[in-house]
Design a protein around this motif. Structure first.
Motif, PDB file in Angstrom:
ATOM      1  N   ILE A  94       7.898  -5.541  -8.188  1.00  9.13           N
ATOM      2  CA  ILE A  94       7.467  -6.863  -7.751  1.00  9.13           C
ATOM      3  C   ILE A  94       7.924  -7.078  -6.314  1.00  9.13           C
ATOM      4  O   ILE A  94       9.105  -6.895  -6.006  1.00  9.13           O
ATOM      5  N   ASP A  95       7.003  -7.451  -5.443  1.00 10.48           N
ATOM      6  CA  ASP A  95       7.346  -7.670  -4.044  1.00 10.48           C
ATOM      7  C   ASP A  95       8.270  -8.885  -3.911  1.00 10.48           C
ATOM      8  O   ASP A  95       7.979  -9.960  -4.458  1.00 10.48           O
TER       9      ASP A  95
ATOM     10  N   ASN B  78       1.654  -5.598  -1.735  1.00 14.35           N
ATOM     11  CA  ASN B  78       0.504  -6.169  -2.430  1.00 14.35           C
ATOM     12  C   ASN B  78      -0.683  -5.208  -2.408  1.00 14.35           C
ATOM     13  O   ASN B  78      -1.807  -5.582  -2.086  1.00 14.35           O
ATOM     14  N   ARG B  79      -0.420  -3.950  -2.744  1.00 13.78           N
ATOM     15  CA  ARG B  79      -1.457  -2.922  -2.732  1.00 13.78           C
ATOM     16  C   ARG B  79      -0.982  -1.718  -3.539  1.00 13.78           C
ATOM     17  O   ARG B  79       0.178  -1.643  -3.962  1.00 13.78           O
ATOM     18  N   PHE B  80      -1.882  -0.761  -3.744  1.00 15.24           N
ATOM     19  CA  PHE B  80      -1.481   0.486  -4.391  1.00 15.24           C
ATOM     20  C   PHE B  80      -1.829   1.653  -3.477  1.00 15.24           C
ATOM     21  O   PHE B  80      -2.728   1.571  -2.644  1.00 15.24           O
ATOM     22  N   CYS B  81      -1.075   2.741  -3.635  1.00 15.81           N
ATOM     23  CA  CYS B  81      -1.323   3.959  -2.862  1.00 15.81           C
ATOM     24  C   CYS B  81      -1.191   5.169  -3.783  1.00 15.81           C
ATOM     25  O   CYS B  81      -0.292   5.218  -4.622  1.00 15.81           O
ATOM     26  N   PHE B  82      -2.079   6.132  -3.611  1.00 17.79           N
ATOM     27  CA  PHE B  82      -1.967   7.415  -4.302  1.00 17.79           C
ATOM     28  C   PHE B  82      -1.073   8.348  -3.500  1.00 17.79           C
ATOM     29  O   PHE B  82      -1.029   8.275  -2.261  1.00 17.79           O
TER      30      PHE B  82
ATOM     31  N   ILE C 116       3.623 -14.236  -7.268  1.00 17.49           N
ATOM     32  CA  ILE C 116       4.172 -12.924  -6.924  1.00 17.49           C
ATOM     33  C   ILE C 116       3.030 -11.951  -6.622  1.00 17.49           C
ATOM     34  O   ILE C 116       1.874 -12.207  -6.954  1.00 17.49           O
ATOM     35  N   THR C 117       3.383 -10.863  -5.977  1.00 20.05           N
ATOM     36  CA  THR C 117       2.470  -9.735  -5.792  1.00 20.05           C
ATOM     37  C   THR C 117       3.219  -8.469  -6.198  1.00 20.05           C
ATOM     38  O   THR C 117       4.444  -8.485  -6.390  1.00 20.05           O
ATOM     39  N   SER C 118       2.503  -7.379  -6.310  1.00 16.89           N
ATOM     40  CA  SER C 118       3.123  -6.122  -6.723  1.00 16.89           C
ATOM     41  C   SER C 118       2.665  -4.985  -5.822  1.00 16.89           C
ATOM     42  O   SER C 118       1.589  -5.037  -5.226  1.00 16.89           O
ATOM     43  N   SER C 119       3.507  -3.969  -5.715  1.00 18.29           N
ATOM     44  CA  SER C 119       3.169  -2.736  -5.010  1.00 18.29           C
ATOM     45  C   SER C 119       3.239  -1.585  -6.010  1.00 18.29           C
ATOM     46  O   SER C 119       4.152  -1.550  -6.843  1.00 18.29           O
ATOM     47  N   ILE C 120       2.278  -0.676  -5.907  1.00 19.91           N
ATOM     48  CA  ILE C 120       2.163   0.390  -6.914  1.00 19.91           C
ATOM     49  C   ILE C 120       1.991   1.742  -6.228  1.00 19.91           C
ATOM     50  O   ILE C 120       1.166   1.894  -5.325  1.00 19.91           O
ATOM     51  N   GLY C 121       2.781   2.721  -6.677  1.00 23.84           N
ATOM     52  CA  GLY C 121       2.622   4.103  -6.236  1.00 23.84           C
ATOM     53  C   GLY C 121       2.082   4.939  -7.378  1.00 23.84           C
ATOM     54  O   GLY C 121       2.522   4.785  -8.524  1.00 23.84           O
ATOM     55  N   ILE C 122       1.139   5.821  -7.088  1.00 27.34           N
ATOM     56  CA  ILE C 122       0.433   6.550  -8.139  1.00 27.34           C
ATOM     57  C   ILE C 122       0.512   8.063  -7.909  1.00 27.34           C
ATOM     58  O   ILE C 122       0.279   8.548  -6.810  1.00 27.34           O
ATOM     59  N   SER C 123       0.839   8.763  -8.984  1.00 30.74           N
ATOM     60  CA  SER C 123       0.790  10.228  -8.982  1.00 30.74           C
ATOM     61  C   SER C 123      -0.092  10.669 -10.132  1.00 30.74           C
ATOM     62  O   SER C 123       0.115  10.250 -11.277  1.00 30.74           O
ATOM     63  N   VAL C 124      -1.097  11.500  -9.850  1.00 31.26           N
ATOM     64  CA  VAL C 124      -2.033  11.980 -10.870  1.00 31.26           C
ATOM     65  C   VAL C 124      -1.732  13.449 -11.168  1.00 31.26           C
ATOM     66  O   VAL C 124      -1.512  14.251 -10.250  1.00 31.26           O
ATOM     67  N   TYR C 125      -1.729  13.794 -12.445  1.00 30.20           N
ATOM     68  CA  TYR C 125      -1.439  15.175 -12.847  1.00 30.20           C
ATOM     69  C   TYR C 125      -2.455  16.148 -12.254  1.00 30.20           C
ATOM     70  O   TYR C 125      -3.658  15.879 -12.197  1.00 30.20           O
ATOM     71  N   SER C 126      -1.938  17.287 -11.806  1.00 36.34           N
ATOM     72  CA  SER C 126      -2.801  18.399 -11.406  1.00 36.34           C
ATOM     73  C   SER C 126      -2.121  19.694 -11.819  1.00 36.34           C
ATOM     74  O   SER C 126      -0.902  19.738 -12.031  1.00 36.34           O
TER      75      SER C 126
END
Length: 352
Positions: A51-52, A168-172, A132-142
């Motif tokens: 949560i930011d 307030n965003r997501f990033c891969f 509130i806003t949220s920030s998200i980091g994403i990892s995808v299986y490979s």
């Protein structure tokens, strides 16, 4: 006895506040998903979010209200995911989601967008409206992925990128993030060696009284005299030093060398009345001994505290907790000057 054992196991795998899986349980689920994917099961993704500015809620409304907000966040996260997905609380305002059966990464982006939207809707708690806003980091299986630990590191790096890009965003996770990590490790190792090998140098920017042209003060600015790349400006290494903790010994070196130089100028009757030294928020937060370190350094060079001005950015002062405020009060009581740098460039609350 068996029931007691099951109860202990359940508690070991459960976050007490939210009843979600905790970090330990999540890592076990992630390890299992990774092993299954290796054997041909569908891919999956890890979404690591926080949560930011959650600290502001605790500071202004209190920790009990913060706990109620966390429970509200959990309720909304459960609505956003599928039953086959795993939602976990790592502690504080940090959550991790294991999204199963990821056929296309766009589905993960869709989930991240959905989470951002559901959490952005106002929370109404005990007469307060909390946004509130949220920030998200994403990892995808490979198939190239080394293992579950690597995926968590990748998700963490992507979360850091999301916050650095404005929150307030997501990033891969992307390969260039790996490159950034390698660069950060290299710079950190070289910077530690630079402190030990006396490769740092201070430049002094004068403060001039316009009416008389008289120098009334100076500011110590650190430069890195790299053995191969020459003189490096602080913009290229201070942020890395703060992230890795090297800023603490670096800051100690700067204050010591600035004090040494001031003492030399005083002996030659050339000293400005005040010498300013920049202080990082990490220095202030990273050690409870900061005030004592300053006091010992000034005593070592027989410098009166009133001749030193510690400059902290506005954002650092806004982020100061009560414990840090007490350290600042102690420094001020000692006679050291405290100045606000970059004032007006960030958000200011008159209450703070």
């Amino acid at each position: 006895l068996e029931k007691a054992h099951d109860r202990v196991t359940l508690l070991a795998d459960t976050d007490l506040l939210t009843s979600l899986a905790n970090r330990r349980a999540f890592i076990n689920q992630l390890t299992l998903a990774h092993a299954n994917a290796r054997r041909g099961a569908p891919a999956f993704a890890v979404l690591y979010l926080d949560i930011d500015d959650f600290k502001d809620v605790n500071d202004t409304l209190g920790h009990p209200m913060g706990d109620v907000l966390i429970k509200g966040v959990v309720d909304r996260l459960k609505l956003a995911v599928r039953e086959s997905d795993v939602v976990s609380r790592f502690g504080g305002d940090e959550f991790a989601i294991l999204q199963s059966n990821v056929i296309d990464t766009s589905a993960t982006g869709t989930l991240a967008t959905k989470i951002g939207k559901v959490l952005a809707a106002p929370f109404r708690i005990e007469g307060h409206e909390i946004n509130i806003t949220s920030s998200i980091g994403i990892s995808v299986y490979s198939a190239d992925n080394d293992g579950p630990d690597t995926m968590m590191v990748q998700a963490d790096l992507a979360l850091y990128r999301a916050k650095a890009d404005g929150r307030n965003r997501f990033c891969f996770h992307t390969p260039d993030l790996d490159q950034q990590v390698r660069e950060r490790v290299r710079v950190t190792e070289e910077l530690r060696a630079a402190i030990e090998n006396d490769e740092l140098v201070l430049h002094y920017q004068p403060q001039v009284e316009i009416a008389t042209g008289r120098i009334i003060g100076a500011e110590a600015l650190v430069r890195w005299n790299h053995k191969d790349r020459g003189l490096i400006a602080p913009g290229q290494f201070i942020a890395i030093a703060e992230r890795t903790g090297v800023i603490v010994p670096l800051g100690q070196w700067v204050l010591n060398d600035a004090s040494r130089q001031l003492k030399q100028w005083q002996a030659e009757n050339l000293a400005p009345s005040v010498l300013a030294v920049n202080v990082s928020g990490v220095q202030l937060r990273g050690t409870s001994e900061f005030g004592r370190d300053v006091e010992e350094t000034l005593k070592r060079w027989d410098i009166h505290p009133s001749h030193i001005e510690l400059e902290l950015t506005e954002s650092v002062l806004m982020d100061a907790t009560q414990r840090h405020s007490e350290a600042l009060y102690a420094l001020r009581h000692m006679g050291t000057k405290i100045a606000i740098d970059d004032f007006g460039t960030g958000y200011s609350s008159l209450k703070y």
